[in-house]
Design a protein around this motif. Structure first.
Motif, PDB file in Angstrom:
ATOM      1  N   GLY A 142       0.779  -1.256  -0.124  1.00 18.85           N
ATOM      2  CA  GLY A 142       0.160  -0.059  -0.009  1.00 18.85           C
ATOM      3  C   GLY A 142       1.107   1.170   0.061  1.00 18.85           C
ATOM      4  N   THR A 143       1.882   1.251   0.884  1.00 19.63           N
ATOM      5  CA  THR A 143       2.828   2.368   0.807  1.00 19.63           C
ATOM      6  C   THR A 143       3.673   2.645  -0.552  1.00 19.63           C
ATOM      7  N   TYR A 144       4.194   1.488  -1.195  1.00 16.69           N
ATOM      8  CA  TYR A 144       5.063   1.453  -2.288  1.00 16.69           C
ATOM      9  C   TYR A 144       4.325   0.719  -3.453  1.00 16.69           C
ATOM     10  N   PRO A 145       3.934   1.608  -4.226  1.00 14.48           N
ATOM     11  CA  PRO A 145       3.199   1.298  -5.440  1.00 14.48           C
ATOM     12  C   PRO A 145       3.953   0.494  -6.223  1.00 14.48           C
ATOM     13  N   GLU A 146       3.385  -0.392  -7.139  1.00 14.31           N
ATOM     14  CA  GLU A 146       4.194  -1.176  -7.897  1.00 14.31           C
ATOM     15  C   GLU A 146       5.095  -0.327  -9.271  1.00 14.31           C
ATOM     16  N   ARG A 158      10.030  -6.237  -6.383  1.00 15.77           N
ATOM     17  CA  ARG A 158      10.091  -7.381  -5.715  1.00 15.77           C
ATOM     18  C   ARG A 158       9.256  -7.599  -4.517  1.00 15.77           C
ATOM     19  N   LEU A 159       8.851  -6.356  -3.888  1.00 13.49           N
ATOM     20  CA  LEU A 159       7.682  -6.287  -3.068  1.00 13.49           C
ATOM     21  C   LEU A 159       6.492  -6.860  -3.557  1.00 13.49           C
ATOM     22  N   HIS A 160       5.953  -6.442  -4.840  1.00 13.82           N
ATOM     23  CA  HIS A 160       5.024  -6.812  -5.278  1.00 13.82           C
ATOM     24  C   HIS A 160       4.985  -8.089  -6.165  1.00 13.82           C
TER      25      HIS A 160
END
Ligand SMILES: CC(C)(COP(=O)(O)OP(=O)(O)OC[C@H]1O[C@@H](n2cnc3c(N)ncnc32)[C@H](O)[C@@H]1OP(=O)(O)O)[C@@H](O)C(=O)NCCC(=O)NCCS
Length: 207
Positions: free
Chosen positions: A92-96, A113-115
């Protein structure tokens, strides 16, 4: 200077985050390279401290903490937990970033990588279900402390039932590759992430 190896404590988190960033560019300082350096520990350190605190070890001397090893015995359980508990807020904080890699800059590779984390335990790695990370500041390199930290971590994941461990290493990190080789790790052909080498070894409880 006396070095003490102990379990990671809540109060250690800030120092550990800093170490993660200062070693996050294939072993070198990533501070100047990332526009969101905090994503390095958010992905590669903090979920391990929360999910498997019994497998998180730190090395401390008179100047403070200078290294850590973290691991999980069951990468599949860890992956499921992270999907449910750890990634959603961060996503939510770091969009793709854009799907076109050519336009990536700064920490877009971390946002991506987060997504899209790699598969928790791909079939070719099923014999080595544990995984982990180790990072020491330069003052700890070549002192034997890294080996002690790895052995503590490997013993912890073994105690939790793992009989094999895999690690992802940046292909350019020659020092780490040599270190793992000395500890009995062997590279496998399969790698879950680009530009990394996957090294594996059996765990016997005598690490
Ligand atoms: C990787 C790390 C844990 C290894 O611990 P260490 O105490 O430095 O390791 P050691 O000194 O026991 O072993 C490193 C080996 O690599 C060798 N080495 C050093 N630089 C090298 C290079 N550029 N190319 C090849 N080998 C190299 C050393 O000579 C040593 O081998 P030797 O004992 O046969 O002489 C530590 O360096 C570290 O934390 N680095 C920063 C973070 C990092 O890279 N983490 C791993 C991410 S996968």
């Amino acid at each position: 200077m006396t070095v003490r190896i102990h379990s990671a404590r809540r109060a250690d988190v800030e120092q550990l985050r800093s170490i993660c960033i200062r070693t996050g560019d294939a072993g070198a300082d990533a501070s100047g390279k990332e526009d969101a350096p905090e994503l390095l520990p958010a992905i590669f350190l903090e979920p391990y401290l929360v999910f498997a605190p019994d497998c998180a070890w730190v090395a401390e001397d008179g100047q403070g903490i200078f290294g850590y090893a973290v691991g999980v015995a069951d990468s599949v359980a860890f992956g499921k937990w992270a999907e449910r508990v750890w990634w959603p807020d961060l996503r939510g904080t770091y969009p793709e970033p854009d799907t076109d890699k050519a336009g990536w800059h700064g920490s877009d590779w971390l946002r991506h990588r987060l997504h899209h984390p790699p598969e928790a335990l791909a079939a070719p790695l099923s014999r080595w279900p544990a995984h982990g990370h180790i990072d020491l500041l330069p003052r700890g390199h070549g002192t034997g402390v890294a080996e002690l930290l790895m052995k503590r971590m490997m013993h912890s994941v073994w105690k939790q039932g793992a009989r094999g461990i895999h690690l992802g290493v940046a292909a350019s990190n020659a020092r780490a590759l040599r270190f793992y080789e000395k500890l009995g790790f062997e590279p496998v052909e399969f790698t879950p992430e680009p530009e990394t080498v996957c090294v594996v070894r059996a765990l016997t409880g005598e690490q």
